[in-house]
Design an enzyme around this catalytic site. Sequence first.
Site, PDB file in Angstrom:
ATOM      1  N   LYS A   1      -2.756 -24.300   1.374  1.00  0.00           N
ATOM      2  CA  LYS A   1      -1.356 -24.650   1.633  1.00  0.00           C
ATOM      3  C   LYS A   1      -1.103 -26.045   1.065  1.00  0.00           C
ATOM      4  O   LYS A   1      -1.929 -26.949   1.240  1.00  0.00           O
ATOM      5  CB  LYS A   1      -1.081 -24.611   3.142  1.00  0.00           C
ATOM      6  CG  LYS A   1       0.379 -24.867   3.506  1.00  0.00           C
ATOM      7  CD  LYS A   1       0.662 -24.635   5.000  1.00  0.00           C
ATOM      8  CE  LYS A   1       2.123 -24.890   5.334  1.00  0.00           C
ATOM      9  NZ  LYS A   1       2.435 -24.698   6.762  1.00  0.00           N
TER      10      LYS A   1
ATOM     11  N   SER B   1       6.275 -21.584   8.248  1.00  0.00           N
ATOM     12  CA  SER B   1       6.373 -22.259   6.977  1.00  0.00           C
ATOM     13  C   SER B   1       5.246 -21.912   6.003  1.00  0.00           C
ATOM     14  O   SER B   1       5.354 -22.212   4.811  1.00  0.00           O
ATOM     15  CB  SER B   1       6.360 -23.767   7.210  1.00  0.00           C
ATOM     16  OG  SER B   1       5.097 -24.171   7.712  1.00  0.00           O
TER      17      SER B   1
ATOM     18  N   SER C   1       3.880 -21.455  12.450  1.00  0.00           N
ATOM     19  CA  SER C   1       3.837 -21.279  10.994  1.00  0.00           C
ATOM     20  C   SER C   1       2.627 -20.573  10.422  1.00  0.00           C
ATOM     21  O   SER C   1       2.610 -20.253   9.235  1.00  0.00           O
ATOM     22  CB  SER C   1       3.978 -22.627  10.307  1.00  0.00           C
ATOM     23  OG  SER C   1       5.324 -22.986  10.289  1.00  0.00           O
TER      24      SER C   1
HETATM   25  N1  GLN Z   1       9.558 -22.747  12.603  1.00  0.00           N
HETATM   26  C1  GLN Z   1       9.088 -23.909  13.281  1.00  0.00           C
HETATM   27  C2  GLN Z   1       9.785 -25.144  12.742  1.00  0.00           C
HETATM   28  O1  GLN Z   1      10.553 -25.000  11.872  1.00  0.00           O
HETATM   29  C3  GLN Z   1       7.599 -24.036  13.150  1.00  0.00           C
HETATM   30  C4  GLN Z   1       7.140 -24.562  11.858  1.00  0.00           C
HETATM   31  C5  GLN Z   1       5.660 -24.793  11.811  1.00  0.00           C
HETATM   32  O2  GLN Z   1       4.905 -24.239  12.618  1.00  0.00           O
HETATM   33  N2  GLN Z   1       5.237 -25.640  10.888  1.00  0.00           N
HETATM   34  O3  GLN Z   1       9.578 -26.211  13.187  1.00  0.00           O
END
Ligand code: GLN
Length: 480
Positions: free
Chosen positions: A75, A150, A174
């Site tokens: 990532k 994400s 995410s």
């Molecule tokens: N969807 C959540 C956010 O936007 C989690 C994102 C994540 O776990 N990095 O904060």
Amino acid sequence: MMHNLTIAEQIKGLKNREFSSLELTQHYLNRIDDSKLNAFISVTSEQAITQAKMADSILSKGNALSLTGIPYAHKDIFCTKGIKTSAGSKMLDSFISPYDATLTEKLNYQNMVMLGKTNMDEFAMGSSNENSYYGSVKNPWDTKKVPGGSSGGSAAAVASRISPFATGTDTGGSIRQPASLCGITGLKPTYGRISRYGMIAYASSLDQAGPMTRTAEDSAIILNVMAGFDTKDSTSANKSVPDYTQNLSKSMKGLKIGLPKEYFSEGLDKGVEKVVMKAISDYETMGAEVIEVSLPNSIHAIPAYYIVAPCECSSNLSRFDGVRYGFRCDDPRDLNDLYLRSRSEGFGNEVKRRIMIGAYALSAGYYDAYYLKAQKVRKLVSEDFKKVFKEVDVVMGPVSPSAAFDLGSVKDPVSMYLADIYTLSVNLAGLPGMSIPAGFSGNLPVGLQLIGNHWSEELLLNAAHQFQLKTDWHNASPVD
Ligand code: GLN
């Protein structure tokens, strides 16, 4: 085909010289070339080939470690020395990291082969991968749908077999949510299990890295290497790392599964509910006992998270000021203009929205009303789980209220935040959680979520593996 082999099988294939790391790597690089999912921000072919040759020479000398020669996708939130590390942001589009994240070092130490850096929502903020400066990633099961976010690039890469494994990070879901939407296995370990050093910070008290793989067995193999204490991360746990592959075969007889009644209320898509209930009945067939439990404060998880996370992000992202790292605006008039324009031009809308919410909630006069209150709610969410884990071994439920939705269909940010309803509490409480493929709603995959008490990764992996011995969902593939 090599890309249909699991990591466990690829390890054997490399050891028995059925194929070389170079052949395996080249095979994946070709697949990445042909892929139209936009799963990667950078493909590091040249370095991958060098690493694969090195791995082959180590394998031939018999000095290999467990993962030597296995390719993976990283990532683009993990620092990689000499290689662009963008966090999905224009702000870091030109940032070449001068050092490796601890996780990168650990994977390098194994002589694994990095294929490239995967696409992601900007600074890991999002649930659909539509917030990336590098464009949306497409879901391999239906390219009109989102892959989740994400870690959408990582999930799409593993699901479409253009990488056998990918790293992910999970601040509020995410790893688990994109794993669910793409039909792969994603594990978010207990907070502190994997070092955050060199992992670009979003919300430091919630961020946690983890493996995204096709199977639970692969996840255990990878977690063995990812986990562990790091003196460079004061929040990493000084706790020994068990061999996560050792207890995968324990029977499910007598396992107590908690079903939180709050997770099966309105708002949950019927197709998803059906898959989740069927998976839970499969566990009953394996001898587990299902008990209804309650997590009464889980309804407050979204508002609490969407205060705590933006507060921490507004502080973490203050370092991007146009002076030290990354993007700088053209011809600044003075210092204020430099800050203002570098940040206005370098960050995308969702990131700006969160910085503003965070800065507001932390400001004098509002701190007690918002940040402190959210922290108190966080404690209540944690205590709900503490009570439940006195009664049951594992909590199960949906990962996401729906299967993958159409690209571009969720326009209002608050509706997007609602997609995180079942994942956020796990991060607020610092618990480990997993998503495993459990079936389909229409032609789209649906994940089952497994949540355990702190440091119960072995139990989660065991339960996930047992399910995968009895079902075939993890082998379903969107590609040939
Ligand atoms: N969807 C959540 C956010 O936007 C989690 C994102 C994540 O776990 N990095 O904060």
